[in-house]
Write an enzyme that holds these catalytic residues in place. Structure first.
Site, PDB file in Angstrom:
ATOM      1  N   GLY A  74      79.816  50.206   3.304  1.00  0.00           N
ATOM      2  CA  GLY A  74      78.960  49.603   2.287  1.00  0.00           C
ATOM      3  C   GLY A  74      77.727  49.005   2.918  1.00  0.00           C
ATOM      4  O   GLY A  74      77.698  48.733   4.123  1.00  0.00           O
ATOM      5  N   CYS A 101      84.230  51.272   8.515  1.00  0.00           N
ATOM      6  CA  CYS A 101      82.946  50.582   8.634  1.00  0.00           C
ATOM      7  C   CYS A 101      82.958  49.237   7.879  1.00  0.00           C
ATOM      8  O   CYS A 101      83.677  48.339   8.289  1.00  0.00           O
ATOM      9  CB  CYS A 101      81.817  51.496   8.166  1.00  0.00           C
ATOM     10  SG  CYS A 101      80.239  51.013   8.888  1.00  0.00           S
ATOM     11  N   TYR A 102      82.202  49.118   6.782  1.00  0.00           N
ATOM     12  CA  TYR A 102      82.239  47.850   6.053  1.00  0.00           C
ATOM     13  C   TYR A 102      83.678  47.504   5.663  1.00  0.00           C
ATOM     14  O   TYR A 102      84.072  46.339   5.673  1.00  0.00           O
ATOM     15  CB  TYR A 102      81.372  47.918   4.789  1.00  0.00           C
ATOM     16  CG  TYR A 102      81.253  46.593   4.066  1.00  0.00           C
ATOM     17  CD1 TYR A 102      80.275  45.677   4.441  1.00  0.00           C
ATOM     18  CD2 TYR A 102      82.146  46.238   3.049  1.00  0.00           C
ATOM     19  CE1 TYR A 102      80.165  44.446   3.808  1.00  0.00           C
ATOM     20  CE2 TYR A 102      82.051  45.011   2.407  1.00  0.00           C
ATOM     21  CZ  TYR A 102      81.062  44.119   2.788  1.00  0.00           C
ATOM     22  OH  TYR A 102      80.960  42.903   2.167  1.00  0.00           O
ATOM     23  N   HIS A 188      82.540  56.696  11.099  1.00  0.00           N
ATOM     24  CA  HIS A 188      82.782  57.395   9.823  1.00  0.00           C
ATOM     25  C   HIS A 188      83.556  58.695  10.042  1.00  0.00           C
ATOM     26  O   HIS A 188      82.949  59.721  10.364  1.00  0.00           O
ATOM     27  CB  HIS A 188      81.452  57.680   9.123  1.00  0.00           C
ATOM     28  CG  HIS A 188      80.795  56.436   8.627  1.00  0.00           C
ATOM     29  ND1 HIS A 188      81.061  55.897   7.385  1.00  0.00           N
ATOM     30  CD2 HIS A 188      79.928  55.591   9.227  1.00  0.00           C
ATOM     31  CE1 HIS A 188      80.363  54.778   7.234  1.00  0.00           C
ATOM     32  NE2 HIS A 188      79.671  54.564   8.334  1.00  0.00           N
ATOM     33  N   GLU A 190      84.756  60.510   7.833  1.00  0.00           N
ATOM     34  CA  GLU A 190      84.555  61.439   6.713  1.00  0.00           C
ATOM     35  C   GLU A 190      83.358  62.368   6.876  1.00  0.00           C
ATOM     36  O   GLU A 190      83.239  63.355   6.162  1.00  0.00           O
ATOM     37  CB  GLU A 190      84.430  60.653   5.397  1.00  0.00           C
ATOM     38  CG  GLU A 190      83.136  59.858   5.218  1.00  0.00           C
ATOM     39  CD  GLU A 190      83.158  58.473   5.877  1.00  0.00           C
ATOM     40  OE1 GLU A 190      83.947  58.273   6.824  1.00  0.00           O
ATOM     41  OE2 GLU A 190      82.376  57.600   5.456  1.00  0.00           O
ATOM     42  N   ASP A 246      81.519  75.407 -15.164  1.00  0.00           N
ATOM     43  CA  ASP A 246      82.267  74.270 -15.689  1.00  0.00           C
ATOM     44  C   ASP A 246      82.859  74.545 -17.071  1.00  0.00           C
ATOM     45  O   ASP A 246      84.054  74.361 -17.295  1.00  0.00           O
ATOM     46  CB  ASP A 246      81.389  73.008 -15.750  1.00  0.00           C
ATOM     47  CG  ASP A 246      80.870  72.601 -14.384  1.00  0.00           C
ATOM     48  OD1 ASP A 246      81.446  73.068 -13.378  1.00  0.00           O
ATOM     49  OD2 ASP A 246      79.898  71.840 -14.319  1.00  0.00           O
ATOM     50  N   LYS A 385      83.177  69.585  -7.992  1.00  0.00           N
ATOM     51  CA  LYS A 385      82.705  70.954  -8.261  1.00  0.00           C
ATOM     52  C   LYS A 385      83.453  72.021  -7.447  1.00  0.00           C
ATOM     53  O   LYS A 385      83.828  73.060  -7.980  1.00  0.00           O
ATOM     54  CB  LYS A 385      81.208  71.026  -7.951  1.00  0.00           C
ATOM     55  CG  LYS A 385      80.532  72.282  -8.411  1.00  0.00           C
ATOM     56  CD  LYS A 385      80.093  72.131  -9.842  1.00  0.00           C
ATOM     57  CE  LYS A 385      79.253  73.314 -10.297  1.00  0.00           C
ATOM     58  NZ  LYS A 385      78.759  73.088 -11.663  1.00  0.00           N
TER      59      LYS A 385
HETATM   60  N1  GLN Z   1      76.513  47.009   6.302  1.00  0.00           N
HETATM   61  C1  GLN Z   1      77.471  47.023   7.354  1.00  0.00           C
HETATM   62  C2  GLN Z   1      76.811  47.092   8.729  1.00  0.00           C
HETATM   63  O1  GLN Z   1      75.633  47.337   8.825  1.00  0.00           O
HETATM   64  C3  GLN Z   1      78.414  48.191   7.176  1.00  0.00           C
HETATM   65  C4  GLN Z   1      77.684  49.497   7.258  1.00  0.00           C
HETATM   66  C5  GLN Z   1      78.536  50.652   6.757  1.00  0.00           C
HETATM   67  O2  GLN Z   1      79.556  50.464   6.116  1.00  0.00           O
HETATM   68  N2  GLN Z   1      78.077  51.856   7.006  1.00  0.00           N
HETATM   69  O3  GLN Z   1      77.465  46.904   9.730  1.00  0.00           O
END
Ligand code: GLN
Length: 529
Positions: A74, A101-102, A188, A190, A246, A385
């Protein structure tokens, strides 16, 4: 598979539903750019996954009976005012958790650890050193690369956590409290740029969570068929077909569920591409034996556009009349209570709706009336999709429909600059058919987001067969894109362009020149009108 479905000997809908193990892996969305991608990656592992906003009450999450939680990234910084916090009660649900991450930072804060803006931000490709014995990194190298995007870092993990990965800028790049089933990564997994990201997610889903890999096209079909039967019972259902994937897949699912209780309406406005209307009729009325009303409204639409050159006015007239024609048909089919909509999961998430169906007219095929009193059947509501396409293939929908490039509702009418006449419509349709044919033959069709011909309103001088011509050019537009928000012109090979150009000029009457559109979006749009 391709026979019309039998309506006898089907188990009770609710029984079928009970058999299906669809406990979701819930992605708690903290506003990440990649939240949808996380859910898609999980589903690619054949595990059902859904996205929920971070402020979803814990009771609501619990009621979904999740198999595991993934906390997304986030944009916020955890200590800033108004930053979304993680409710510690989420960690008491007794299901495994993966923080990304966040998500990792919020998890740290909720459990009494410490996060800081260390001045050692990392963006993009980053080296990662992993510890031995972590289930999350099973069968991946100790030294690997990953993709980072963070300013903040965990500087002290919560009590009971072991550090399982570190990067140059983030000494705590991964951590876990394995016996509690809580894992977290600063990078990440993903994104495709993290080479072992898919392994990390698989290790979480099948190592930590022990999820069954049952989310397949076959299961989706079974489940949706059961749901549709439970929803509509013995009532009649209406579906507008556009020729796109669709509405086609939605219609076939409903047909498989309730057979001839379904009636499809296909409004042919005459601005479709060569062979398209025939294919809809052949596939649905012919092959699948779906009751189909084929409304041939070509003349009505063409006369509607007489003398109209303004693009917005064209769109408006076509859209409005489309609704009128559909309404007229719906009235004739008296006594239909349900209307099928091809709403996709990405639309559902975007509308931010967490609960019941919200009718969004712009997702309707060609913009269907909002004031007709129907209850909606939305069998694609849970699908992305690519999943719709897989279901389409499984249901036996022809490749051409499954992989059809996006096509605007007003069709070829907005690929003719200036007035739409029968002759100009024929020209653009013919040029488009040549273009598609060559693009398919060269193996480019699926690599392109869209490819089409445009007929401008200018003419130029040429020489053909020793005589002077004064005729139209055809513009070739071919773009690559991920989501239509941005696009780039496709670098089609010169040899392919040459064949397309000479065929169009030779085969399409009244055309003496072919030009190539080399604008990206922005500043251009994909379509010309
Ligand atoms: N905002 C948070 C940071 O800068 C997390 C970033 C993120 O989730 N990609 O560390």
């Amino acid at each position: 598979m391709t026979d019309a479905p039998a309506l006898v000997d089907v188990p009770d809908p609710l029984e079928v539903g009970d058999d299906v193990d669809d406990r979701p892996v819930l992605v708690v969305d903290f506003g990440a750019q990649y939240a949808q991608l996380i859910a898609r990656r999980v589903r690619e592992c054949r595990v059902f996954s859904e996205l929920l906003p971070h402020d979803t009450p814990v009771d609501e999450l619990r009621a979904r009976d999740p198999r595991a939680l993934i906390l997304s990234g986030g944009p916020a910084s955890v200590y800033e005012p108004g930053a979304p916090a993680l409710d510690p009660a989420l960690l008491e649900l007794g299901v495994p958790v993966l923080g990304i991450c966040y998500g990792m930072q919020a998890l740290t804060l909720a459990l009494g650890g410490e996060v800081a803006r260390t001045g050692r931000a990392e963006f993009g490709k980053t080296a990662l050193e992993t510890a031995e014995g972590s289930l999350l990194f099973s069968d991946t190298p100790a030294d690997q690369t990953c993709w980072m995007s963070h300013n903040d870092s965990v500087v002290r993990p919560p009590d009971g956590f072991r550090i399982t990965g570190s990067s140059p800028g983030a000494p705590v790049a991964a951590m876990e409290a394995a016996e509690r089933g809580i894992h977290a990564v600063q990078f990440h997994p993903e994104v495709a740029h993290t080479p072992y990201g898919a392994d990390v997610l698989k290790n979480f889903l099948f190592g930590v969570v022990d999820a069954p890999a049952t989310w397949t096209a076959t299961q989706v079909i079974e489940e949706q068929v059961a749901r549709i039967r439970a929803q509509v019972g013995s009532a009649r259902v209406l579906c507008a077909l556009s020729g796109g994937v669709d509405s086609a897949v939605a219609a076939l699912l409903v047909h498989r569920a309730v057979g001839d209780q379904l009636t499809c309406v296909f409004v042919d406005h005459g601005f479709l591409r060569a062979g398209e209307a025939e294919q809809v009729v052949e596939t649905f009325a012919g092959h699948f034996e779906v009751p189909l009303v084929h409304v041939q409204a070509q003349e009505r639409f063409l006369s509607l556009l007489e003398g109209v050159t303004d693009p917005e006015e064209k769109r408006r007239r076509i859209g409005e009349t489309f609704i009128r024609v559909f309404e007229e048909e719906a009235v004739k089919l008296d006594g239909i209570r349900y209307l099928v909509q091809g709403t996709l999961y990405s639309d559902v998430i975007e509308s931010g709706s967490r609960t019941a169906a919200k009718i969004k007219s712009h997702h309707n095929v060609g913009g269907l009336p909002e004031d007709i009193d129907f209850e909606l059947v939305e069998p694609l509501r849970l699908l992305f999709k690519d999943e719709v396409r897989r279901v389409g293939i499984e249901l036996g929908l022809p490749e051409r429909m499954v992989w059809r490039q996006p096509f605007p509702g007003p069709g070829l009418a907005i690929r003719i600059i200036g007035e739409v006449t029968e002759e100009r419509l024929e020209a653009v349709r013919h040029a488009d058919a040549v273009l598609q044919d060559e693009i398919r033959k060269a193996g480019w069709y699926r690599k392109l987001w869209q490819s089409f011909a445009v007929l401008p309103a200018v003419r130029s001088v040429g020489v053909m067969g020793d005589s002077r011509t004064y005729a139209y050019p055809v513009v070739i537009r071919a773009v690559t894109s991920e989501d239509a928000m941005t696009a780039d012109w496709a670098r089609l090979p010169y040899d392919l362009l040459e064949v397309i150009s000479s065929r169009i000029i030779n085969e399409v009457p009244n055309v003496n020149r072919v030009v190539l559109d080399i604008s990206s979006k922005p500043p251009g749009t994909i379509e010309w009108e």
